[in-house]
Design a protein around this motif. Structure first.
Motif, PDB file in Angstrom:
ATOM      1  N   THR A 112       1.997  -6.954   3.436  1.00 40.24           N
ATOM      2  CA  THR A 112       1.210  -5.732   3.509  1.00 40.24           C
ATOM      3  C   THR A 112      -0.026  -5.838   2.654  1.00 40.24           C
ATOM      4  O   THR A 112      -0.471  -4.880   2.049  1.00 40.24           O
ATOM      5  CB  THR A 112       2.060  -4.527   3.044  1.00 40.24           C
ATOM      6  N   ASN A 113      -0.575  -7.043   2.577  1.00 40.43           N
ATOM      7  CA  ASN A 113      -1.792  -7.231   1.806  1.00 40.43           C
ATOM      8  C   ASN A 113      -2.942  -6.515   2.476  1.00 40.43           C
ATOM      9  O   ASN A 113      -3.070  -6.522   3.693  1.00 40.43           O
ATOM     10  CB  ASN A 113      -2.100  -8.728   1.685  1.00 40.43           C
ATOM     11  N   VAL A 117       0.828  -1.197   0.000  1.00 46.95           N
ATOM     12  CA  VAL A 117       0.000   0.000   0.000  1.00 46.95           C
ATOM     13  C   VAL A 117       0.866   1.252   0.000  1.00 46.95           C
ATOM     14  O   VAL A 117       1.801   1.377   0.781  1.00 46.95           O
ATOM     15  CB  VAL A 117      -0.930   0.016   1.222  1.00 46.95           C
ATOM     16  N   VAL A 118       0.556   2.149  -0.907  1.00 46.59           N
ATOM     17  CA  VAL A 118       1.157   3.481  -0.900  1.00 46.59           C
ATOM     18  C   VAL A 118       0.023   4.503  -0.861  1.00 46.59           C
ATOM     19  O   VAL A 118      -1.089   4.217  -1.304  1.00 46.59           O
ATOM     20  CB  VAL A 118       2.045   3.736  -2.144  1.00 46.59           C
ATOM     21  N   GLU A 119       0.313   5.664  -0.331  1.00 49.18           N
ATOM     22  CA  GLU A 119      -0.700   6.720  -0.257  1.00 49.18           C
ATOM     23  C   GLU A 119      -0.086   8.011  -0.772  1.00 49.18           C
ATOM     24  O   GLU A 119       1.021   8.391  -0.370  1.00 49.18           O
ATOM     25  CB  GLU A 119      -1.191   6.899   1.181  1.00 49.18           C
ATOM     26  N   LEU A 120      -0.798   8.654  -1.670  1.00 45.19           N
ATOM     27  CA  LEU A 120      -0.310   9.896  -2.265  1.00 45.19           C
ATOM     28  C   LEU A 120      -0.789  11.081  -1.439  1.00 45.19           C
ATOM     29  O   LEU A 120      -1.938  11.130  -1.004  1.00 45.19           O
ATOM     30  CB  LEU A 120      -0.815  10.017  -3.713  1.00 45.19           C
ATOM     31  N   SER A 132      -4.970   6.042  -2.413  1.00 40.78           N
ATOM     32  CA  SER A 132      -4.083   4.884  -2.243  1.00 40.78           C
ATOM     33  C   SER A 132      -4.468   3.733  -3.168  1.00 40.78           C
ATOM     34  O   SER A 132      -4.120   2.590  -2.902  1.00 40.78           O
ATOM     35  CB  SER A 132      -4.112   4.406  -0.786  1.00 40.78           C
ATOM     36  N   ASN A 133      -5.188   4.034  -4.236  1.00 40.67           N
ATOM     37  CA  ASN A 133      -5.598   2.982  -5.175  1.00 40.67           C
ATOM     38  C   ASN A 133      -4.605   2.843  -6.317  1.00 40.67           C
ATOM     39  O   ASN A 133      -4.962   2.720  -7.480  1.00 40.67           O
ATOM     40  CB  ASN A 133      -6.996   3.274  -5.725  1.00 40.67           C
TER      41      ASN A 133
END
Length: 329
Positions: A64-65, A21-24, A30-31
């Protein structure tokens, strides 16, 4: 800042399941998966088109699923998107530095793939990284996890911020998607070579993309031409002039081999006269380095001679490029 939240299990770009997961920031979308994040050309969120400053990542490499959890409890690291983009560029440059880039180009009607495969099938160990990409990604992922876990204590003592950041980027972001098209798919006479085939219209798009910071100009261009086809012949001349102009713009010398694929109506004297008339009509600065005439079905001798020329020209191209970089020209 709030912890990372997995709003979607599917990446909005590649449509693969998001396992990291990354978050902008500041938009908090985060998609998007980690692989596609490091391939972003512009600092723009692909969902809302808002400018992106930071990327939040979670370095819990044990898993990190998104499934079964709405948020990640492990600490989040915030990295400027520009750092990730520069890391991608450096990774590509390191790979290209060890691999000759050879492009076969020509009109749409010329069987480029057949020509290239004939040339390399005898001398190259063909390794298409696209075919086993998932398998390689899994292997590298396992290696990254082991390295991260084994060296985590040592890394925590490292006070060099730049080295630590690069280490984290390597541990989290998978660069296989970014680099596979530059990876070697042939080993010829002691040299790693990545050879690809493009129709003129497609290669023109690639040449134009060299204006961006990731753009890579090939070491050698093998232009396949049919002198008996007037349309193909005119396209070849026009493309030669475009290639020369773009290489000059980048202060590079164009190393280009013209490969005339002779057909059943081939006549040596007529071909030589045709080439003489062509070169008389072209400025000398845009002439190809070498012009060769080969049959559609290459013999072992034809392939050997052509491979020798390709390797020598690639080496010469790199020597010239290195010399220009040293001199600052």
């Amino acid at each position: 800042m709030e912890s990372l939240v997995c709003y979607s299990r599917t990446c909005c770009i590649c449509f693969e399941e998001i396992t990291k997961v990354v978050e902008l920031f500041p938009c908090h979308h985060s998609n998007i998966c980690a692989s596609c994040t490091c391939q972003l050309e512009k600092n723009i969120c692909p969902t809302c088109r808002q400018e992106v400053d930071l990327v939040g990542v979670n370095f819990d490499l044990r898993g990190t699923n998104c499934e079964g959890s709405d948020s990640l409890s492990h600490p989040t690291t915030f990295i400027p998107l520009t750092f990730i983009q520069e890391y991608r560029r450096q990774t590509i440059r390191r790979l290209v530095a060890s691999t000759f880039q050879v492009y076969f180009v020509g009109s749409s009607g010329i069987p480029l793939s057949n020509v290239a495969s004939q040339i390399f099938e005898t001398f190259a160990v063909e390794l298409d990284p696209k075919l086993d990409l998932k398998e390689r990604k899994h292997h590298f992922e396992v290696q990254r996890r082991r390295t991260f876990e084994d060296d985590s204590t040592q890394q925590s003592r490292n006070n060099n911020e730049a080295n630590s950041l690069e280490y984290l980027l390597e541990a989290f972001f998978d660069m296989n998607e970014c680099t596979w098209e530059y990876s070697a798919n042939a080993f010829v006479k002691g040299s790693l070579i990545r050879f690809k085939c493009f129709a003129f219209w497609e290669f023109l798009r690639i040449l134009r993309s060299t204006e961006v910071s990731d753009g890579i100009l090939p070491d050698l261009i093998v232009t396949c031409v049919d002198l008996c086809n007037e349309k193909c012949f005119q396209e070849t001349i026009e493309m030669q002039e475009i290639m020369t102009e773009i290489y000059e713009r980048h202060k590079r010398k164009l190393y280009n081999v013209w490969l005339h694929i002779r057909g059943p109506q081939y006549k040596k004297k007529q071909t030589e006269k045709r080439l003489e008339r062509v070169f008389e009509s072209m400025p000398q600065v845009v002439w190809p380095c070498i012009t060769l005439v080969v049959p559609k079905s290459l013999s072992t001798r034809d392939s050997t001679n052509l491979v020798d020329i390709i390797v020598r020209r690639c080496i010469k191209s790199r020597q010239r490029l290195f010399s220009d970089e040293i001199s600052g020209t």
